[in-house]
Enzyme design. Structure first.
Site, short mmCIF file in Angstrom:
data_model
loop_
_atom_site.label_atom_id
_atom_site.label_comp_id
_atom_site.label_asym_id
_atom_site.label_seq_id
_atom_site.Cartn_x
_atom_site.Cartn_y
_atom_site.Cartn_z
N HIS A 5 78.61 12.25 41.68
CA HIS A 5 79.26 11.80 42.91
C HIS A 5 78.58 12.30 44.19
O HIS A 5 78.29 11.53 45.09
CB HIS A 5 80.73 12.23 42.93
CG HIS A 5 81.51 11.76 41.74
ND1 HIS A 5 81.21 10.59 41.08
CD2 HIS A 5 82.59 12.26 41.10
CE1 HIS A 5 82.08 10.42 40.09
NE2 HIS A 5 82.92 11.42 40.07
N LYS A 48 81.03 8.23 33.12
CA LYS A 48 80.53 9.58 33.19
C LYS A 48 81.41 10.47 32.32
O LYS A 48 82.54 10.06 32.07
CB LYS A 48 80.45 10.07 34.63
CG LYS A 48 81.78 10.50 35.24
CD LYS A 48 81.59 11.02 36.63
CE LYS A 48 81.64 12.52 36.70
NZ LYS A 48 82.98 13.09 36.65
C1 BG6 Z 1 86.01 12.39 38.64
C2 BG6 Z 1 86.05 13.85 38.33
O1 BG6 Z 1 84.81 11.82 38.20
O2 BG6 Z 1 86.14 12.20 40.04
C3 BG6 Z 1 87.34 14.47 38.84
O3 BG6 Z 1 85.96 14.04 36.92
C4 BG6 Z 1 87.52 14.18 40.32
O4 BG6 Z 1 87.35 15.87 38.60
C5 BG6 Z 1 87.35 12.69 40.60
O5 BG6 Z 1 88.82 14.61 40.68
C6 BG6 Z 1 87.32 12.42 42.08
O6 BG6 Z 1 87.36 11.04 42.30
P1 BG6 Z 1 88.11 10.42 43.56
O7 BG6 Z 1 87.78 8.97 43.52
O8 BG6 Z 1 89.56 10.73 43.38
O9 BG6 Z 1 87.56 11.11 44.74
#
Ligand code: BG6
Length: 507
Positions: free
Chosen positions: A260, A168
């Site tokens: 997400h 992404k």
């Molecule tokens: C990433 C985003 O895709 O996911 C970030 O670009 C974010 O901004 C991160 O902090 C969060 O992922 P995780 O796995 O740490 O919750």
């Protein structure tokens, strides 16, 4: 959720080519995942890793750089790499498979050299021509790299399969996502494309399917008859750090929501699939996005953090972060109210929120069941009945918690909200994995279930496009509108208060 994972499912041999081999993603997430797979003996038996990036480096310099980085991760105890130390035997086995090519992603010569290099490694390691190309580079290179792979014949499958993993952000709005899909589909078939959303690799996210569809208990109440509303929170205490340049172009909505958060929505709201077939599951998820009622301007609110305090430490506001404009209009917080217009969910709001510099790192899906009728308790000291909540705790403290009312011991009828708790760490004696292991393994195995299909990505962008269009027209006047360390802006509270509801506390 992939079907039964077994050693046989993984391919016996392939090459993994990493574009962006010197970048943050390769170091922080891909290498630790490869190391973990090597440790569990779950990599293909005959395997070659080829790193590509623009810096001149020898094979050894690249390998040693990655080793040093892993060591730092272990020492700092930060990040998702849970190892207590590096097992040098495991690392040695992995490092032996690694070679490096310096090259510009936009130069045809890079791909000619890559082709020769792969042929050479194939001859030596007997890889049967199979290769995964992992695009861990900046998103502006996705289209050009796929074009160049096509021109160099590297996407042809005459002598073995070829797969391309795309990170992404996949596009930055609906038109650009459509354009990128159209461009790469000129070179690759859909079944060669693995669009990653790393949330889908998280055990707790995959477990939502197990919870919903392998237990007779939940599915009968998983609908508008019994559920009042759903709250999905992805809170982060980190700020923007060194990512100012990226974030100024992106903002919280693009960075987190159509990817997400929507994965969490899809897992929670999808209809039961009839099989573990990747396309069947992905179709069911895409149907959720297609059923979302078009978002009106008042269904989305945004915020930006100002200076504040987190964990007793003073932190700067977003506009003071490096590479951020002093008057930046970019949002670091977003909250949405989604309605899903289908028979299961009509009338049940899904409230979503995500933000940086919130008080804690906390991701949960909270399902609020309808109140029980009060008649029975009318003449007792019980004034109101608290709601029952089912909380899917995605991270940290991974687990599932059911909150319900119980009678407090005593002569009078007083109720208290109590909890039944399942925690991964207690039950399985291990913390769930980061997710990249599963995603890499599935890609080697040719299982696309946990990867995004073109129509899913486009359907998700289509949901948020009206908000993006609206925000492009009106510049927020009140930014920054929440202090770092607070639970977010007042407008997010108003969004749920309008419906007579309130957000759950963060953690
Ligand atoms: C990433 C985003 O895709 O996911 C970030 O670009 C974010 O901004 C991160 O902090 C969060 O992922 P995780 O796995 O740490 O919750």
């Amino acid at each position: 959720m992939s079907g039964g994972r077994s050693r046989e499912r993984c391919t016996p041999c392939c090459a993994l080519v990493i574009f962006g081999a010197g970048g943050d993603l390769a170091k922080r997430l891909i290498t630790p995942a490869l190391y973990n797979l090597a440790k569990q003996d779950q990599l293909p038996e005959r395997f070659a890793i080829v790193g590509i990036d623009h810096n001149e480096k020898t094979d050894d310099e690249w390998r040693n750089g990655l080793h040093d980085f892993l060591e730092q991760l272990v020492k700092s105890g930060k990040g998702e790499f849970e190892a207590q130390n590096i097992d040098e035997d495991v690392w040695g086995r992995l490092a032996k498979t690694m070679s490096y090519i310096a090259g510009d992603f936009l130069e045809p010569d890079t791909y000619a050299r890559l082709r020769d290099h792969l042929q050479e490694r194939d001859r030596k390691e007997d890889l049967e021509g199979h290769a995964v190309f992992y695009l861990a580079a900046a998103d502006r290179f996705f289209g050009p790299i796929v074009d160049a792979l096509g021109k160099a014949g590297l996407a042809d499958e005459e002598n073995g399969w070829r797969r391309v993993v795309i990170e992404k952000p996949f596009g930055h709005d609906l038109p650009s996502a459509k354009a990128l899909n159209a461009r790469i589909l000129k070179v690759l078939r859909e079944d060669q494309i693995y669009r990653i959303d790393h949330f889908l690799g998280k055990e707790t996210v995959q477990n939502i399917m197990a919870l919903r569809f392998t237990n007779g208990l939940f599915e009968p109440i998983w609908n508008r008859d019994r559920i009042d509303h759903v709250q999905i929170t992805v809170a982060e205490s980190i700020g923007i750090g060194t990512r100012g340049k990226f974030y100024e172009q992106t903002g919280a909505l693009r960075d987190m929501v159509p990817n997400h958060l929507f994965q969490l929505v899809a897992m929670t709201a999808m209809e039961p699939p009839t099989s573990f077939d990747a396309d069947e599951i992905r179709t069911k998820k895409a149907e959720v996005f297609k059923a979302v009622h078009p978002l009106s301007p008042d269904a989305a609110v945004s915020g930006q953090y100002g200076p504040g305090e987190i964990g007793g430490k003073k932190v700067a506001g977003y506009r003071e972060e490096p590479n951020v404009a002093k008057d930046s209009p970019v949002e670091t917080y977003v909250a949405l109210r989604l309605m899903i217009d289908n028979w299961r969910w009509a009338g049940v709001p899904f409230y979503l929120r995500t933000g940086k510099r919130l008080p804690d790192r906390w991701t949960e899906i909270a399902i609020h069941f309808k109140h029980a009728p009060l008649a029975l308790f009318r003449d007792t000291p019980v004034g109101t009945l608290g709601p029952d909540w089912l909380i899917l705790q995605i991270q940290p403290d991974e687990g599932i918690r059911l909150r319900f009312n119980a009678k407090r011991p005593g002569t009078e009828m007083h109720l208290e909200s109590v909890a039944m708790d399942f925690k991964y760490a207690d039950w399985f004696k291990q913390a769930p994995a980061v997710g990249y292991e599963t995603l890499l393994y599935d890609c080697f195995a040719g299982d696309q279930t946990l990867f995004q299909r073109a129509d899913q990505v486009e359907a998700a962008w289509a949901v948020v496009q009206p908000v993006l269009d609206n925000w492009a027209k009106v510049r927020p006047k009140d930014f920054p509108n929440y202090a770092a360390g607070s639970a977010g802006p007042a407008c997010a509270d108003e969004l749920v208060q309008r419906d007579g509801r309130a957000w759950r506390p963060i953690r």
